[in-house]
Design an enzyme around this catalytic site. Sequence first.
Site, PDB file in Angstrom:
ATOM      1  N   ASN A   1       0.873  -1.180   0.000  1.00 49.12           N
ATOM      2  CA  ASN A   1       0.000   0.000   0.000  1.00 49.12           C
ATOM      3  C   ASN A   1       0.908   1.227   0.000  1.00 49.12           C
ATOM      4  O   ASN A   1       1.453   1.595   1.030  1.00 49.12           O
ATOM      5  CB  ASN A   1      -0.905  -0.031   1.245  1.00 49.12           C
ATOM      6  CG  ASN A   1      -1.778   1.205   1.335  1.00 49.12           C
ATOM      7  OD1 ASN A   1      -1.911   1.958   0.369  1.00 49.12           O
ATOM      8  ND2 ASN A   1      -2.384   1.427   2.492  1.00 49.12           N
TER       9      ASN A   1
ATOM     10  N   GLY B   1       1.730   2.552  10.812  1.00 45.10           N
ATOM     11  CA  GLY B   1       2.748   3.598  10.708  1.00 45.10           C
ATOM     12  C   GLY B   1       3.356   4.005  12.041  1.00 45.10           C
ATOM     13  O   GLY B   1       4.062   5.015  12.132  1.00 45.10           O
TER      14      GLY B   1
ATOM     15  N   GLU C   1      -6.127  -4.572  10.488  1.00 48.24           N
ATOM     16  CA  GLU C   1      -5.094  -3.569  10.740  1.00 48.24           C
ATOM     17  C   GLU C   1      -5.472  -2.761  11.990  1.00 48.24           C
ATOM     18  O   GLU C   1      -6.283  -1.817  11.895  1.00 48.24           O
ATOM     19  CB  GLU C   1      -4.989  -2.593   9.558  1.00 48.24           C
ATOM     20  CG  GLU C   1      -4.635  -3.230   8.252  1.00 48.24           C
ATOM     21  CD  GLU C   1      -3.964  -2.223   7.314  1.00 48.24           C
ATOM     22  OE1 GLU C   1      -2.788  -2.429   6.990  1.00 48.24           O
ATOM     23  OE2 GLU C   1      -4.598  -1.227   6.948  1.00 48.24           O
TER      24      GLU C   1
ATOM     25  N   GLU D   1      -7.129   5.203   7.403  1.00 52.85           N
ATOM     26  CA  GLU D   1      -6.845   6.614   7.082  1.00 52.85           C
ATOM     27  C   GLU D   1      -8.042   7.239   6.370  1.00 52.85           C
ATOM     28  O   GLU D   1      -8.342   8.413   6.559  1.00 52.85           O
ATOM     29  CB  GLU D   1      -5.559   6.705   6.239  1.00 52.85           C
ATOM     30  CG  GLU D   1      -4.318   6.478   7.095  1.00 52.85           C
ATOM     31  CD  GLU D   1      -3.131   5.886   6.340  1.00 52.85           C
ATOM     32  OE1 GLU D   1      -3.105   5.945   5.103  1.00 52.85           O
ATOM     33  OE2 GLU D   1      -2.228   5.352   7.017  1.00 52.85           O
TER      34      GLU D   1
ATOM     35  N   HIS E   1      -9.839   1.649   4.452  1.00 57.17           N
ATOM     36  CA  HIS E   1      -8.575   1.836   5.168  1.00 57.17           C
ATOM     37  C   HIS E   1      -8.806   2.831   6.307  1.00 57.17           C
ATOM     38  O   HIS E   1      -9.561   3.790   6.161  1.00 57.17           O
ATOM     39  CB  HIS E   1      -7.492   2.348   4.210  1.00 57.17           C
ATOM     40  CG  HIS E   1      -6.133   2.302   4.831  1.00 57.17           C
ATOM     41  ND1 HIS E   1      -5.697   3.277   5.696  1.00 57.17           N
ATOM     42  CD2 HIS E   1      -5.137   1.386   4.757  1.00 57.17           C
ATOM     43  CE1 HIS E   1      -4.474   2.958   6.118  1.00 57.17           C
ATOM     44  NE2 HIS E   1      -4.119   1.814   5.569  1.00 57.17           N
TER      45      HIS E   1
ATOM     46  N   LYS F   1       0.160   4.292  -0.502  1.00 56.77           N
ATOM     47  CA  LYS F   1      -0.483   5.521   0.002  1.00 56.77           C
ATOM     48  C   LYS F   1      -0.189   6.689  -0.946  1.00 56.77           C
ATOM     49  O   LYS F   1      -0.135   6.488  -2.153  1.00 56.77           O
ATOM     50  CB  LYS F   1      -0.043   5.792   1.441  1.00 56.77           C
ATOM     51  CG  LYS F   1      -0.211   4.554   2.325  1.00 56.77           C
ATOM     52  CD  LYS F   1      -0.075   4.806   3.791  1.00 56.77           C
ATOM     53  CE  LYS F   1      -0.245   3.499   4.536  1.00 56.77           C
ATOM     54  NZ  LYS F   1      -0.301   3.644   5.981  1.00 56.77           N
TER      55      LYS F   1
ATOM     56  N   SER G   1       2.649  -1.724  10.663  1.00 54.06           N
ATOM     57  CA  SER G   1       4.077  -1.739  11.015  1.00 54.06           C
ATOM     58  C   SER G   1       4.763  -3.083  10.765  1.00 54.06           C
ATOM     59  O   SER G   1       5.642  -3.485  11.524  1.00 54.06           O
ATOM     60  CB  SER G   1       4.284  -1.298  12.469  1.00 54.06           C
ATOM     61  OG  SER G   1       3.897   0.048  12.617  1.00 54.06           O
TER      62      SER G   1
HETATM   63  P1  PGA Z   1       2.366   0.528   7.705  1.00 51.48           P
HETATM   64  O1  PGA Z   1       0.982   0.761   6.927  1.00 51.48           O
HETATM   65  O2  PGA Z   1       2.915  -0.787   7.226  1.00 51.48           O
HETATM   66  O3  PGA Z   1       3.224   1.691   7.295  1.00 51.48           O
HETATM   67  O4  PGA Z   1       2.051   0.516   9.149  1.00 51.48           O
HETATM   68  C1  PGA Z   1       0.073  -0.286   6.730  1.00 51.48           C
HETATM   69  C2  PGA Z   1      -1.191   0.239   6.133  1.00 51.48           C
HETATM   70  O5  PGA Z   1      -1.591   1.367   6.412  1.00 51.48           O
HETATM   71  O6  PGA Z   1      -1.842  -0.436   5.334  1.00 51.48           O
END
Ligand code: PGA
Length: 247
Positions: free
Chosen positions: A9, A173, A167, A100, A98, A11, A211
């Site tokens: 992903n 993140g 998640e 976000e 997601h 982003k 992460s």
């Molecule tokens: P990350 O993001 O691996 O940077 O924690 C995962 C995600 O948001 O899908």
Amino acid sequence: MNNKIYIANWKMNITSKEANSFFEKFLSLYQSSHNKEIIFCPSFTTLFSSKKNKLLNNSENIYLGAQNVNNKKSGAHTGEISVSMVKEIGIDYCIVGHSERRSIYNESNQIVNEKLKLLIENKIKPILCIGETLEQRESNDSDKVVLNQLSCCLDGVSPSEIIIAYEPVWAIGSGKNANIDDISNMNKVIKNHMNKLGYIDGQFYILYGGSVNIDNLSTINKASFLDGFLIGGASLRPENFWNIIKI
Ligand code: PGA
């Protein structure tokens, strides 16, 4: 599911030009493996150029996915992208829900549900993200929150192939991943609920995201009912992402 799924992903990172360099490097590292599937989810503009890249054209186990779509078919939605627009590019997957999008753009389970229905109608496989916040975890509400997300997002959706990405919001993140017992327990809760909703094993896959990196992957990989990973930060460099897949 015998195949492990690795989703990158990206982003709001990686332009088309940067993606070309990424894919060139990745191709030099990549060794086809029949039990691994890789799905790249770049930005909308990069999706278009990625589709023409030889890595994606010539490799059996590598697919493209969008990071989002609008919940309406078409119309006055300035700046938005419809399912038919991403379908035209020729993608196989699309991320929905997601955290976000849920937290920054106020996307509700109802909106995610509408997106899911449109994707399935258009034969694009959904990657549905679910997960609890830290506050919900600390008040022991994780299972309840995740089950509610699953029920609402899949309401009225007849069972067809779907990827569920668990998640935990606090893990995304942050550099802090959920521990293996928590992931195993949640995967079991998700699996049981999916079976209750009429999904048979093999019709849905459960991924962990939050992460994931080269140091914690081997441990997380031991979680029960785990079919793969949704990876953000650690998928932005071809060497890092390939090293993760290679493990
Ligand atoms: P990350 O993001 O691996 O940077 O924690 C995962 C995600 O948001 O899908």
